[in-house]
Structures are given as structure tokens and as C-alpha cells.
Design an enzyme around this catalytic site. Structure first.
Site, PDB file in Angstrom:
ATOM      1  N   PHE A 166      46.246  40.029  44.300  1.00  0.00           N
ATOM      2  CA  PHE A 166      45.655  39.377  45.474  1.00  0.00           C
ATOM      3  C   PHE A 166      46.671  39.164  46.593  1.00  0.00           C
ATOM      4  O   PHE A 166      46.289  38.984  47.740  1.00  0.00           O
ATOM      5  CB  PHE A 166      45.033  38.026  45.068  1.00  0.00           C
ATOM      6  CG  PHE A 166      46.044  36.906  44.924  1.00  0.00           C
ATOM      7  CD1 PHE A 166      46.495  36.211  46.040  1.00  0.00           C
ATOM      8  CD2 PHE A 166      46.557  36.551  43.684  1.00  0.00           C
ATOM      9  CE1 PHE A 166      47.437  35.186  45.914  1.00  0.00           C
ATOM     10  CE2 PHE A 166      47.504  35.541  43.553  1.00  0.00           C
ATOM     11  CZ  PHE A 166      47.943  34.862  44.680  1.00  0.00           C
ATOM     12  N   LYS A 190      41.238  49.866  42.620  1.00  0.00           N
ATOM     13  CA  LYS A 190      40.519  48.656  42.170  1.00  0.00           C
ATOM     14  C   LYS A 190      41.310  47.478  42.737  1.00  0.00           C
ATOM     15  O   LYS A 190      42.288  47.025  42.142  1.00  0.00           O
ATOM     16  CB  LYS A 190      40.481  48.624  40.643  1.00  0.00           C
ATOM     17  CG  LYS A 190      39.334  47.825  40.032  1.00  0.00           C
ATOM     18  CD  LYS A 190      39.268  46.380  40.449  1.00  0.00           C
ATOM     19  CE  LYS A 190      40.249  45.466  39.769  1.00  0.00           C
ATOM     20  NZ  LYS A 190      40.264  44.090  40.340  1.00  0.00           N
ATOM     21  N   GLU A 193      39.850  41.125  43.184  1.00  0.00           N
ATOM     22  CA  GLU A 193      38.506  40.626  43.505  1.00  0.00           C
ATOM     23  C   GLU A 193      38.569  39.387  44.403  1.00  0.00           C
ATOM     24  O   GLU A 193      37.554  38.939  44.909  1.00  0.00           O
ATOM     25  CB  GLU A 193      37.743  40.327  42.206  1.00  0.00           C
ATOM     26  CG  GLU A 193      38.296  39.210  41.329  1.00  0.00           C
ATOM     27  CD  GLU A 193      39.466  39.647  40.433  1.00  0.00           C
ATOM     28  OE1 GLU A 193      40.198  40.599  40.791  1.00  0.00           O
ATOM     29  OE2 GLU A 193      39.666  39.003  39.393  1.00  0.00           O
ATOM     30  N   SER A 243      50.430  40.343  37.473  1.00  0.00           N
ATOM     31  CA  SER A 243      51.203  39.417  36.641  1.00  0.00           C
ATOM     32  C   SER A 243      51.727  40.137  35.382  1.00  0.00           C
ATOM     33  O   SER A 243      51.176  41.164  34.968  1.00  0.00           O
ATOM     34  CB  SER A 243      50.321  38.234  36.241  1.00  0.00           C
ATOM     35  OG  SER A 243      49.208  38.711  35.520  1.00  0.00           O
ATOM     36  N   CYS A 298      55.779  38.268  45.319  1.00  0.00           N
ATOM     37  CA  CYS A 298      56.511  38.599  44.100  1.00  0.00           C
ATOM     38  C   CYS A 298      58.013  38.615  44.365  1.00  0.00           C
ATOM     39  O   CYS A 298      58.809  38.593  43.444  1.00  0.00           O
ATOM     40  CB  CYS A 298      56.080  39.951  43.580  1.00  0.00           C
ATOM     41  SG  CYS A 298      56.342  41.228  44.803  1.00  0.00           S
ATOM     42  N   GLU A 397      56.410  31.398  36.148  1.00  0.00           N
ATOM     43  CA  GLU A 397      56.274  31.889  37.521  1.00  0.00           C
ATOM     44  C   GLU A 397      55.252  30.987  38.204  1.00  0.00           C
ATOM     45  O   GLU A 397      54.061  31.022  37.873  1.00  0.00           O
ATOM     46  CB  GLU A 397      55.779  33.344  37.529  1.00  0.00           C
ATOM     47  CG  GLU A 397      55.635  33.868  38.941  1.00  0.00           C
ATOM     48  CD  GLU A 397      55.015  35.267  39.028  1.00  0.00           C
ATOM     49  OE1 GLU A 397      54.231  35.642  38.152  1.00  0.00           O
ATOM     50  OE2 GLU A 397      55.329  35.963  40.008  1.00  0.00           O
TER      51      GLU A 397
HETATM   52  P1  NAD Z   1      46.745  39.460  38.122  1.00  0.00           P
HETATM   53  O1  NAD Z   1      47.590  40.071  37.082  1.00  0.00           O
HETATM   54  O2  NAD Z   1      45.909  38.289  37.751  1.00  0.00           O
HETATM   55  O3  NAD Z   1      45.707  40.559  38.708  1.00  0.00           O
HETATM   56  C1  NAD Z   1      46.148  41.813  39.144  1.00  0.00           C
HETATM   57  C2  NAD Z   1      45.008  42.811  38.986  1.00  0.00           C
HETATM   58  O4  NAD Z   1      44.662  42.900  37.608  1.00  0.00           O
HETATM   59  C3  NAD Z   1      43.743  42.423  39.740  1.00  0.00           C
HETATM   60  O5  NAD Z   1      43.181  43.578  40.321  1.00  0.00           O
HETATM   61  C4  NAD Z   1      42.856  41.852  38.650  1.00  0.00           C
HETATM   62  O6  NAD Z   1      41.482  42.058  38.915  1.00  0.00           O
HETATM   63  C5  NAD Z   1      43.286  42.623  37.414  1.00  0.00           C
HETATM   64  N1  NAD Z   1      43.139  41.827  36.184  1.00  0.00           N
HETATM   65  C6  NAD Z   1      43.285  40.486  36.045  1.00  0.00           C
HETATM   66  N2  NAD Z   1      43.097  40.124  34.762  1.00  0.00           N
HETATM   67  C7  NAD Z   1      42.836  41.251  34.070  1.00  0.00           C
HETATM   68  C8  NAD Z   1      42.562  41.520  32.687  1.00  0.00           C
HETATM   69  N3  NAD Z   1      42.524  40.548  31.771  1.00  0.00           N
HETATM   70  N4  NAD Z   1      42.356  42.794  32.326  1.00  0.00           N
HETATM   71  C9  NAD Z   1      42.388  43.792  33.232  1.00  0.00           C
HETATM   72  N5  NAD Z   1      42.638  43.586  34.547  1.00  0.00           N
HETATM   73  C10 NAD Z   1      42.863  42.340  34.966  1.00  0.00           C
HETATM   74  O7  NAD Z   1      47.691  39.126  39.364  1.00  0.00           O
HETATM   75  P2  NAD Z   1      47.334  38.344  40.695  1.00  0.00           P
HETATM   76  O8  NAD Z   1      47.150  36.904  40.399  1.00  0.00           O
HETATM   77  O9  NAD Z   1      46.280  39.051  41.452  1.00  0.00           O
HETATM   78  O10 NAD Z   1      48.694  38.557  41.524  1.00  0.00           O
HETATM   79  C11 NAD Z   1      49.821  37.730  41.386  1.00  0.00           C
HETATM   80  C12 NAD Z   1      50.803  38.307  40.396  1.00  0.00           C
HETATM   81  O11 NAD Z   1      51.194  39.603  40.818  1.00  0.00           O
HETATM   82  C13 NAD Z   1      52.093  37.514  40.314  1.00  0.00           C
HETATM   83  O12 NAD Z   1      52.473  37.450  38.965  1.00  0.00           O
HETATM   84  C14 NAD Z   1      53.087  38.333  41.117  1.00  0.00           C
HETATM   85  O13 NAD Z   1      54.444  38.166  40.772  1.00  0.00           O
HETATM   86  C15 NAD Z   1      52.616  39.701  40.798  1.00  0.00           C
HETATM   87  N6  NAD Z   1      53.073  40.656  41.789  1.00  0.00           N
HETATM   88  C16 NAD Z   1      54.116  41.465  41.443  1.00  0.00           C
HETATM   89  C17 NAD Z   1      54.606  42.362  42.369  1.00  0.00           C
HETATM   90  C18 NAD Z   1      55.744  43.254  42.017  1.00  0.00           C
HETATM   91  O14 NAD Z   1      56.046  44.110  42.823  1.00  0.00           O
HETATM   92  N7  NAD Z   1      56.361  43.130  40.882  1.00  0.00           N
HETATM   93  C19 NAD Z   1      54.036  42.432  43.644  1.00  0.00           C
HETATM   94  C20 NAD Z   1      52.966  41.610  43.955  1.00  0.00           C
HETATM   95  C21 NAD Z   1      52.491  40.708  43.001  1.00  0.00           C
END
Ligand code: NAD
Length: 512
Positions: A166, A190, A193, A243, A298, A397
Site C-alpha cells: 500500500f 495485483k 487493495e 511485509s 520501507c 517493524e
Molecule cells: P503486505 O505484506 O500486507 O501486503 C503486500 C501485498 O500482499 C498486498 O498486495 C496484499 O494484498 C498482499 N497480501 C497481504 N496478505 C496476504 C496473504 N496472506 N497472502 C497473499 N497475499 C497477501 O504489506 P503492506 O502492508 O501493503 O505494505 C507494507 C509493508 O511493505 C511493510 O512491511 C514495508 O516494509 C514493506 N515494503 C517493503 C519495501 C521494500 O522495498 N523492501 C517497499 C515497500 C514496502
């Protein structure tokens, strides 16, 4: 020039109720059929402004099939034509940068200037993709054996998928689709959401630029959509940013289904400040890197490690800057920090202030004291001092505007702390000592290092990625590693009959 949709006015949304946000398959909006949806909020007001469709497995199959059908013609398009298209995409995204930024502010909450910065950083990756004719060059070895030449070429994988978080709803997708498409792959995105609209807007821009229908598709959804992509036999490559627990799951599941996977995870970025650092420079950097985008980056600085006697001076310098951080709705040009993405996330972030206090940290600034009119998901800036590695505020985090300060006696202790942390995304050192900075760069265990630079996001012609629990897979995103990820190698060993033996007289001497 534009027939593309424009970011909605907030007033319009209030009158019309939540907007339906659907899929983009084969060059058009495709309403979802599952009946399952998720809410999209304007975090500055707390109102629900959208309802996003969640795809079924069949809908994902349709998007993958459409991308598969578009692949042969797209990969056959000459590099110069693909490059021309990318110059047009670049121009259109740049022309509509404020519209895209508006979508980001309305659904993510970040302030407009920050949203514009996000689009600009994403565009750098599109710029890089414009150079695809030189980026895809192979190697050639003449006369590897007598009469035999050997050369390598790189070819696209097929249908690739991107699953994005997000916090950068425009930039992170650009990290993926730009190199993927430039290399000749077709793509299914994808997006998160929580803030999906920017992806649809960009899909329309790509179409307007002349990208053939089916080359770029967007499926909205949750775990069902993600699992369908991970298990689909016709998806060749998966890029993920999000994450750490989900990144690990994506990597394991994608690999189990025979795909190449790059999965970037979470972070806990340390900023080490040595006693000789320029305190004003370090304090300014800590404030902008910890609280920019409400800490939902991040690469945000989450922990300042104050070495030796620098701690008191540094904490004081950070503290005196905090009241000046103007918090308000992202569309207000005077705001410097907006709300958090959802109410639940805001409340979770706030809980670390309390747990920090309970576990022995000193609460120098408490963001819960912020008063803002309305129901927006706001939280003020928080500063915790005397944080210890065993506290939750250090271990987790937080992903919000809570900065922890850990005191370390020595440089060695500071480096050990950063290296023992399970994450290894970004890290920074603030010092005037070039030798110390060089030693730090040599021994610190993280993928991106800043020297007096708090958020060392690599420029587009390098690659972005962390170490340890911040990356699963062996490939960083965009830049040279991105090109490598979205192509597979082929080596040709060739021998031609001696022209002197040709049945046609080519004018070669009979003996050489
Ligand atoms: P998230 O992991 O909750 O979601 C990321 C994606 O995975 C979304 O599209 C979501 O719909 C999908 N998703 C969520 N739960 C899922 C599941 N159980 N099974 C399959 N798909 C699933 O992350 P977020 O809250 O959207 O974003 C924040 C996180 O992203 C933080 O941990 C941040 O550090 C990380 N991030 C990392 C970087 C990097 O470059 N390392 C960059 C941006 C964000």
C-alpha cells in the site's frame, strides 16, 4: 490530449458514495463477479470513498490468459518500437503526474508533495526502460573454437506478475512493470487493495501511449488473487514487495510452483550517528526520514543509534524540530505529514508508544497528544529515547511516525546492533570521518547504505533491494538486476559450412 480519467474531487465522492474499483483486463475495465469487495478510505477524513472488487481464481485465469495471448506479438516488437513506446509512456506519466499524485493522496494519505516525489522516483525507472535497446545486449565470442562462434542473448520470460504494497501505490508497480514490459514480457499487476485506483489510471495511460491491449492487466484482490497468480502454470515470474511474513510465503509458494521470484520484505532501518557528526544535518535527516510519509516507507529511518556522547545533543536537536512538523490532510499544501493508511494501522502504531513506556523507554514526544478535527487516521510524531533491543518498539517493524533512539557506547556496538537485526534493507551513517564511513560500508549487513544520506534509495541504473529478512530470492528490483530478472539467458553455439564448399560459386578460393 487526454481521454484518461481524472482523480476524483473529494466533494464528488461524498455526493456519489463509494466508487466501484474493478479490474483492467485486455484493455478495458472489467467489473468483478465474485461479490467479494474491500473498502477504500480517504485516510484524511476517515470516509469510505471506494469499494474494490476482489478477483476470483477464474478472473485471475482470464487476466493471465489475456496476457499470454498478447505475449507473442509484444515480444516480437522491435526494440526501437518498444523504446519509442516507453518514451511516450514517460511523457504521459509526466504530464499526468499531478493526477496520479492526487490518487495517492486521496487513498494513501501522503501529502501531495510527497506523492509527486513518489511519481518522480517511479518515472526514473521508466526513463531507464527507455534505454532497453542497449540494456538487452548480449555477448559474442568469435572463433571460440575453429570456425565456431558463441553468443548469448536474453529473452523475456512470458507472463509476469507483480504484487505490491500500500505504501507506494504508483512507484513500486513502476519498479516492476517498466522493466518487465521493456524486456518483452506481458504483465498482471495485483496492487494493494487499500489504494488501488492509481494502478487503473496508469493502465489507461499505458493504453493511451499505445501499449497493445492485454500487455498490461490489473487484477484487484486479496489472498485469493495472489494465490491464483502464485499457482498459475502460465505465470513465469513473480515480483513482490510487502511485509516479511508475506514475502517469505510468496517466495516459498512461487518457487514451489516453478517460478522465479523476487520478494522484498519489511525493514527496520538504522541510522548510526557518530560523535563527530554534523548534529543539525543529522537531526534534519532523522526528522525527514522518520516522519516523512508518516513513517510508512520501507526505507524510513526507524532507529537512530546515538554513539558515545552524541545522544543528548542529538535527541535535543530532534525534539526541538518536532513541533514544526505540520500535520494535516495531504491535499492541504501546507501539510508536511498526512494521516496513516487505516484506522487499525494508526491504532497499532500508537500502541508502540505505550508499550515503549511500559518497557522502560523515555517518551520524549507522544503523537497521541495530537488534536485534529474530524475522523481522519492521524497520529502525531513520536520520539522514544533509551530504547533497548529487547523492547517491542525495537523488535517490530512499526511502519509509522515513531522514531526510537538507542544509545550505544561505541561504533562497534552500533554496528553489531545493526548487523544482529533480522532486517537488512537500508542503513545510514552520519559522520565527518571518511575512514569510519568506509569501514561501515565494508562491514554493515544491509543492501543499501547511506553515508550522510538517510534514505539511500538507489538511482534507477543501480538496483534496489535489502539483505536478510528484507529480501527473499537473489534478485534486487529494477536496474541491471531487474533486467536480469525479467529475462532468461540463451547461448548459441554456431558453425557455418565453409563457404569454399558451397554448391554456389561465391568466389572464395578453393583452398585457404
Ligand atoms: P503486505 O505484506 O500486507 O501486503 C503486500 C501485498 O500482499 C498486498 O498486495 C496484499 O494484498 C498482499 N497480501 C497481504 N496478505 C496476504 C496473504 N496472506 N497472502 C497473499 N497475499 C497477501 O504489506 P503492506 O502492508 O501493503 O505494505 C507494507 C509493508 O511493505 C511493510 O512491511 C514495508 O516494509 C514493506 N515494503 C517493503 C519495501 C521494500 O522495498 N523492501 C517497499 C515497500 C514496502
Amino acid at each position: 490530449m487526454s481521454e484518461v480519467i481524472h482523480a476524483p474531487e473529494p466533494a464528488l465522492e461524498e455526493e456519489q458514495g463509494p466508487r466501484r474499483i474493478s479490474h483492467w483486463i485486455g484493455g478495458r475495465i472489467v467489473p468483478g463477479e465474485s461479490g467479494r469487495t474491500g473498502p477504500v478510505f480517504n485516510p484524511a477524513t476517515g470516509e469510505q470513498t471506494g469499494e474494490v472488487d476482489f478477483a476470483t481464481r477464474e478472473e485471475v485465469d482470464r487476466a493471465v490468459a489475456t496476457a499470454g495471448e498478447a505475449f507473442p506479438a509484444w515480444r516480437a516488437l522491435s526494440l526501437s518500437k518498444r523504446s519509442d513506446l516507453f518514451f511516450r509512456i514517460r511523457a504521459l506519466v509526466h504530464e499526468h503526474r499531478e493526477d496520479i499524485a492526487r490518487f495517492l493522496t486521496l487513498e494513501h494519505g501522503k501529502v501531495l508533495s510527497d506523492a509527486l516525489g513518489e511519481v518522480a522516483r517511479g518515472l526514473e525507472v521508466v526513463d531507464h526502460a527507455c534505454g532497453i535497446p542497449t540494456l538487452l545486449q548480449g555477448r559474442f565470442s568469435e572463433q571460440a573454437s575453429t570456425g565456431i562462434d558463441v553468443y548469448s542473448i536474453r529473452q523475456p520470460l512470458g507472463v509476469c506478475a507483480g504484487i505490491t504494497p500500500f505504501n507506494f501505490p504508483a512507484m513500486v508497480p513502476m519498479w516492476m512493470w517498466a522493466p518487465a514490459l521493456a524486456c518483452g514480457n506481458t504483465f498482471v499487476l495485483k496492487p494493494s487493495e487499500k489504494d488501488p485506483s492509481a494502478s487503473l489510471f496508469v493502465a489507461e495511460l499505458l493504453q493511451e501511449a499505445g501499449v497493445p491491449d492485454g500487455v498490461f492487466n490489473v487484477v484487484m484482490g486479496d489472498k485469493v488473487a495472489v494465490d491464483s497468480l502464485l499457482e498459475h502454470p502460465d505465470v513465469a515470474g513473480i515480483s513482490f514487495v510487502g511485509s516479511t511474513p508475506i514475502a517469505r510465503y510468496i517466495y516459498e509458494t512461487g518457487a514451489k510452483h516453478g517460478k522465479r521470484v523476487q520478494a522484498l520484505g519489511g525493514a527496520k532501518n538504522h541510522m548510526v550517528v557518530l560523535p563527530d557528526a554534523d548534529i543539525d544535518m543529522a537531526a534534519d535527516a532523522a526528522v525527514s526520514a522518520a516522519y516523512g510519509s508518516a513513517g510508512e516507507r520501507c526505507m524510513a529511518v526507524s532507529v537512530v543509534v546515538a554513539v558515545g556522547d552524541v545522544g543528548d545533543r542529538l535527541v535535543e536537536a530532534i525534539k526541538e524540530r518536532l513541533p514544526k512538523v505540520k500535520i494535516g490532510p495531504g491535499l492541504d499544501p501546507s501539510s508536511e505529514m498526512g494521516p496513516l493508511v487505516t484506522r487499525e494501522h494508526r491504532d497499532k502504531v500508537a500502541s508502540y508508544i505505550e508499550s515503549g513506556r511500559e518497557q522502560g523507554a523515555t517518551v520524549v514526544a507522544d503523537g497521541r497528544e495530537l488534536e485534529v478535527d474530524g475522523d481522519g487516521f492521524f497520529l502525531g510524531v513520536s520520539l522514544l529515547d533509551d530504547v533497548k533491543p529487547e523492547m517491542d518498539a525495537y523488535k517490530d517493524e512499526i511502519f509509522g511516525p515513531v522514531l526510537s533512539v538507542v544509545r550505544a557506547e561505541t561504533y562497534d556496538e552500533a554496528v553489531r546492533l545493526a548487523n544482529e537485526n533480522p532486517y537488512g534493507n537500508g542503513v545510514a551513517i552520519f559522520t565527518r570521518d571518511g575512514g569510519a564511513a568506509r569501514q561501515f560500508q565494508f562491514e554493515v549487513e544491509a543492501g543499501m547504505v547511506g553515508v550522510n544520506v538517510p534514505i539511500p534509495v538507489p538511482v534507477a541504473y543501480y538496483s534496489f533491494g535489502g539483505w536478510k529478512a528484507s529480501l527473499f530470492g537473489d534478485s534486487h528490483v529494477y536496474g541491471p538486476e531487474g533486467i536480469n530478472f525479467y529475462t532468461r539467458g540463451k547461448v548459441v553455439t554456431s558453425r557455418w559450412p565453409d563457404p569454399a564448399t558451397s554448391v554456389v560459386d561465391l568466389g572464395f578460393p578453393q583452398t585457404r
